[in-house]
Motif scaffolding. Structure first.
Motif, mmCIF file in Angstrom:
data_model
loop_
_atom_site.group_PDB
_atom_site.id
_atom_site.type_symbol
_atom_site.label_atom_id
_atom_site.label_comp_id
_atom_site.label_asym_id
_atom_site.label_seq_id
_atom_site.Cartn_x
_atom_site.Cartn_y
_atom_site.Cartn_z
ATOM 1 N N LYS A 1 0.834 -1.194 0.000
ATOM 2 C CA LYS A 1 0.000 0.000 0.000
ATOM 3 C C LYS A 1 0.871 1.248 0.000
ATOM 4 O O LYS A 1 0.643 2.188 -0.770
ATOM 5 N N GLY A 2 1.904 1.217 0.857
ATOM 6 C CA GLY A 2 2.792 2.378 0.921
ATOM 7 C C GLY A 2 3.488 2.615 -0.405
ATOM 8 O O GLY A 2 3.618 3.758 -0.870
ATOM 9 N N TYR A 3 3.885 1.525 -1.029
ATOM 10 C CA TYR A 3 4.582 1.645 -2.309
ATOM 11 C C TYR A 3 3.663 2.255 -3.354
ATOM 12 O O TYR A 3 4.035 3.183 -4.074
ATOM 13 N N LEU A 4 2.428 1.765 -3.409
ATOM 14 C CA LEU A 4 1.495 2.278 -4.410
ATOM 15 C C LEU A 4 1.162 3.739 -4.156
ATOM 16 O O LEU A 4 1.007 4.536 -5.087
ATOM 17 N N ARG A 5 1.045 4.092 -2.882
ATOM 18 C CA ARG A 5 0.636 5.451 -2.557
ATOM 19 C C ARG A 5 1.700 6.461 -2.985
ATOM 20 O O ARG A 5 1.410 7.534 -3.479
ATOM 21 N N ARG A 6 2.952 6.058 -2.814
ATOM 22 C CA ARG A 6 4.025 7.012 -3.140
ATOM 23 C C ARG A 6 4.516 6.795 -4.548
ATOM 24 O O ARG A 6 5.580 7.286 -4.891
ATOM 25 N N TRP A 7 3.759 6.071 -5.372
ATOM 26 C CA TRP A 7 4.347 5.320 -6.430
ATOM 27 C C TRP A 7 5.520 5.935 -7.185
ATOM 28 O O TRP A 7 6.613 5.389 -7.143
ATOM 29 N N PRO A 8 5.364 7.119 -7.821
ATOM 30 C CA PRO A 8 6.524 7.469 -8.647
ATOM 31 C C PRO A 8 7.752 7.769 -7.794
ATOM 32 O O PRO A 8 8.866 7.726 -8.288
ATOM 33 N N MET A 9 7.532 8.052 -6.532
ATOM 34 C CA MET A 9 8.658 8.427 -5.685
ATOM 35 C C MET A 9 9.109 7.220 -4.873
ATOM 36 O O MET A 9 8.332 6.335 -4.562
ATOM 37 N N ARG A 10 10.381 7.260 -4.530
ATOM 38 C CA ARG A 10 10.838 6.279 -3.548
ATOM 39 C C ARG A 10 10.359 6.737 -2.184
ATOM 40 O O ARG A 10 9.649 7.719 -2.070
ATOM 41 N N ARG A 11 10.786 6.104 -1.155
ATOM 42 C CA ARG A 11 10.229 6.382 0.169
ATOM 43 C C ARG A 11 10.066 7.855 0.473
ATOM 44 O O ARG A 11 10.939 8.620 0.456
#
Lengths: 359, 425
Positions: free
Chosen positions: B415-425
């Motif tokens: 979920k976190g990955y998708l939410r920030r998708w184009p950006m890394r952490r």
């Protein structure tokens, strides 16, 4: 009397195997605080590798046994390297679950390699047995019991010359055992003692002595340091991987030895041999989870009581038959009942160190 | 039937909307952030309800009245009778896993003995709800069987009582000592189940168990995919046995989820977590550590007993070997694979762990490509059963080694990955 003594010696032999399994569990528990549910697999490894080397390959039994013991040790070490090491620092029961998963996998591999049918070792120990004068045997048992009690007391520092006296008493017991084997044999009437039982008892004595020596050695000291305080030991330059790997290797070798004892001497075996683990658990808890000598005493205790219940469960005691009230195979549950009672009195087992809570 | 479904969905939506409105007032004004939060709980509940209704029916039935209301939305779901039974068993185990999660995840105690409580639940169900009741003359109420709505809570009470009996040991012992003593519970349970023949039927077990009040008849289910054998009658519509069990089970799962998720928000739940995190601090803060632990044992025992009763009712037999260490370990694995202390994750873990071996087993024929596979049953070699078990064991080990936070952790990560998708952490 004869029958009672036979039952007790059979119980001691089983107890010796339980003790070997238990020592391995304790050694692993001390270094990693993990109860190894994959230990039954190492027992299987000992039995099946000996079978493979002795029966299938055709090596001499006396060559196959040390090879199998070493190989089980290697398997134990590999278990640590492949699974346990990667889970260091996780919750204990997550690691316990992982060891259970490992045991499922390896048991299936054993079944796929050697089948599920019962096998026979055809070892030179065989079913050799003697009739022994009950008086000699009683003397041996009493001497061993006295030695064990002395050891227990000296463990708590209640005997003057604490290290010498139990050692001397153990010596007396061993000499008596040897004399019994030589002089105590009878032809007509006596307690039945088989060779494998004597072998098992001797093995557990030897392992006990070796463990005592190991604990005094440098590696043993380092292991104990790890058990007492992992962080401090690491800070002093102890390599945890080495110590823990060694513990697993040692545990594997001892479990393999137990497997060999349980499958040799005219016994048949199959993959249910690994279930011996579930009687080693009460044994180590009785002795205290972190004490190897406790594991030996606990193992012998569980072995003997189990065998006593097993041997006498169909006997009439003035119209009272055990199985009528407690069901058949009550000996399978009995160790756990003893365990519950003992733990209610001493929550850390007979020998275990009490965990002091500082918070 | 259709009407009821619509009504349920509508009521749920209204209720949720009302709750949403109440919450709206102190909400963060930053709309952008809110929009990034992903689907809200409301959406999940609606999806859940839709699945709950549609899965056992399939796609065609929904479309009867209003022309493919849910067109082939669920073509990927295992819509066979077998698939449905897998989901039923998953749901049944999920109830038990939720119970164990209360103990492990929230109170921090480990128990290997809970399979025995499942067994107690199953045997109790046999007596309270099944025809067995009339055999025990003293308990018989006019020779008739109790309805589900009565025997299921009674089973829960029985499980709670038996489980609370182990409480005193839990108070006296800690950690691994307790874990092994809980093995004693298991051993004693096995001994009692096997040997108290008058009560339990011995090793072969008992067969007639309550059937959720269904009349056994050979009707067919609604929908196309289900031609279940023993069916029943729900509000005048014929449904298959599996369909009834599916709805019953997953309604129960939802109920238990609500119960456990809300428990965490109560005084009792906070007391449990305080006990887990720091016994001394908890005691100093006025938490009754002993009673908290015993209550936790009782609640987990109750849920596990219900799970055992449902399982016995579904497979229509109880036998001692069903309730051995294997089941205890399975419950534990479900909890850990799902993720500790999370309700949804436990249900997901239960579904995964239950479905995995069943699915591998069912599609075993497709494993023929595996080298070394021994198809001749008389010869020694890697047979299908071995392979299934090896895959199961490997799955457990790999999940535990590489996914320490369980499915819950994996979900959060994704979920976190998708939410920030184009950006890394």
């Amino acid at each position: 009397m004869n029958e009672l003594l036979s039952v007790i010696s059979a119980g001691l032999a089983n107890g010796a195997a339980l003790a070997l399994v238990g020592i391995g569990l304790v050694v692993i528990y001390r270094t990693t605080r993990v109860l190894n549910f994959a230990h039954g697999v190492l027992v299987l490894a000992g039995a099946y590798l000996t079978y493979e080397l002795h029966v299938q390959v055709g090596l001499s039994y006396y060559l196959a046994v040390p090879l199998a013991v070493v190989l089980s040790g290697v398997i134990g070490y590999l278990l640590d390297v492949s699974v346990i090491r990667r889970m260091r620092g996780r919750p204990h029961f997550a690691i316990i679950m992982a060891t259970f998963g490992v045991s499922i996998v390896v048991t299936q591999i054993v079944e796929a390699s050697w089948g599920v049918d019962t096998l026979q070792m055809n070892d030179p120990i065989g079913t050799t047995s003697w009739l022994v004068d009950p008086r000699w045997l009683t003397a041996v048992l009493v001497a061993a019991l006295v030695a064990a009690v002395a050891q227990a007391l000296s463990h708590r520092g209640r005997v003057p010359m604490g290290r010498i006296i139990p050692l001397a008493l153990w010596g007396v017991a061993v000499v008596l055992l040897a004399l019994t084997v030589v002089l105590g044999r009878r032809t007509g009437d006596g307690a039945v003692v088989s060779l494998i039982q004597i072998v098992a008892v001797v093995v557990i004595l030897v392992v006990g002595v070796l463990l005592a020596l190991f604990n005094r050695s440098r590696v043993g000291t380092v292991s104990r340091a790890m058990a007492v305080d992992e962080e401090a030991a690491i800070a002093l330059g102890v390599s945890p991987n080495l110590v823990i790997g060694l513990a697993w290797g040692m545990a594997g070798a001892l479990a393999g030895l137990a497997g060999i004892l349980l499958s040799s001497g005219g016994h048949t075996f199959d993959t249910t041999l690994g279930n011996v683990l579930f009687y080693a658990f009460p044994a180590i808890i009785l002795g205290g989870l972190d004490s190897t000598s406790g594991a030996i005493v606990g193992g012998l205790l569980v072995g003997v009581t189990q065998q006593l219940v097993f041997g006498y469960q169909y006997r009439q005691f003035g119209g009272f038959v055990l199985t009528d009230y407690l069901g058949a195979n009550f000996h399978l549950v009995f160790p756990y009942l003893v365990l519950v009672v003992v733990l209610l009195v001493r929550p850390y087992g007979i020998w275990g160190t009490k965990e002091v809570r500082r918070s | 039937m259709m009407l009821i479904v619509v009504l349920v969905v509508a009521t749920a939506m209204v209720l949720l909307q009302a709750r949403e409105n109440r919450r709206r007032v102190p909400r963060t004004p930053n709309d952008a952030i809110r929009r990034l939060r992903g689907p809200s709980a409301k959406v999940w509940v609606i999806i859940g309800l839709l699945l709950f209704v549609c899965v056992p029916i399939g796609t065609s039935w929904i479309g009867i009245g209003r022309r493919h209301l849910v067109p082939d939305l669920l073509p990927f779901l295992p819509l066979s009778d077998f698939g449905l039974s897998v989901l039923i068993v998953s749901g049944i185990y999920a109830v038990g896993a939720l119970g164990l999660n209360v103990l492990i995840g929230y109170t921090g105690e480990v128990s290997f003995g809970h399979a025995a409580f499942a067994g107690v639940g199953a045997y109790l169900a046999g007596y309270l709800g099944g025809p067995l009741l009339s055999q025990l003359a003293t308990l018989s109420i006019g020779g008739s069987v109790l309805p589900t709505i009565i025997w299921l809570p009674l089973v829960a009470v029985g499980g709670a009582l038996i489980s609370a009996l182990t409480g005193p040991f839990a108070l006296r012992l800690q950690g691994n000592y307790l874990a092994i003593v809980s093995l004693a519970v298991l051993a004693i349970g096995q001994q009692v189940f096997t040997n108290w023949q008058r009560l339990t039927g011995g090793a072969s077990g008992r067969t007639p168990l309550p059937n959720l009040g269904l009349q056994v008849n050979s009707s067919i289910g609604i929908g196309t995919a289900f031609r279940g054998t023993a069916g029943g009658n729900v509000f005048g519509t014929l449904v298959s046995r599996n369909q009834v069990y599916f709805w019953m089970t997953w309604a129960l799962v939802a109920l238990c989820c609500l119960l456990v998720a809300n428990l965490v928000r109560t005084r009792q739940g906070r007391a449990m977590m305080a006990t887990r995190d720091h016994v001394t601090s908890a005691a100093l803060s006025g938490v009754g550590v002993s009673s908290t632990k015993i209550r936790s044992f009782a609640l987990s025992g109750a849920l596990v007993a219900v799970s055992g009763a449902m399982y016995g009712s579904f497979v229509q037999s109880v036998a001692p070997n069903l309730f051995g260490l294997q089941l205890s370990i399975q419950f534990l694995v479900m909890v850990i694979v799902g993720g500790l202390g999370s309700v949804g994750a436990t249900v997901a873990g239960a579904t995964l762990v239950t479905a995995l071996p069943l699915l591998i087993n069912n599609y075993g024929a497709q494993l023929a490509w595996v080298p070394f596979l021994q198809t001749d049953p008389t010869k020694i070699g890697l047979n299908e059963a071995n392979l299934v078990n090896i895959l199961y064991g490997l799955a457990i080990v790999l999940l535990l080694v590489f996914q320490p936070s369980g499915l819950a952790g994996a979900y959060d990560k994704a979920k976190g990955y998708l939410r920030r998708w184009p950006m890394r952490r």
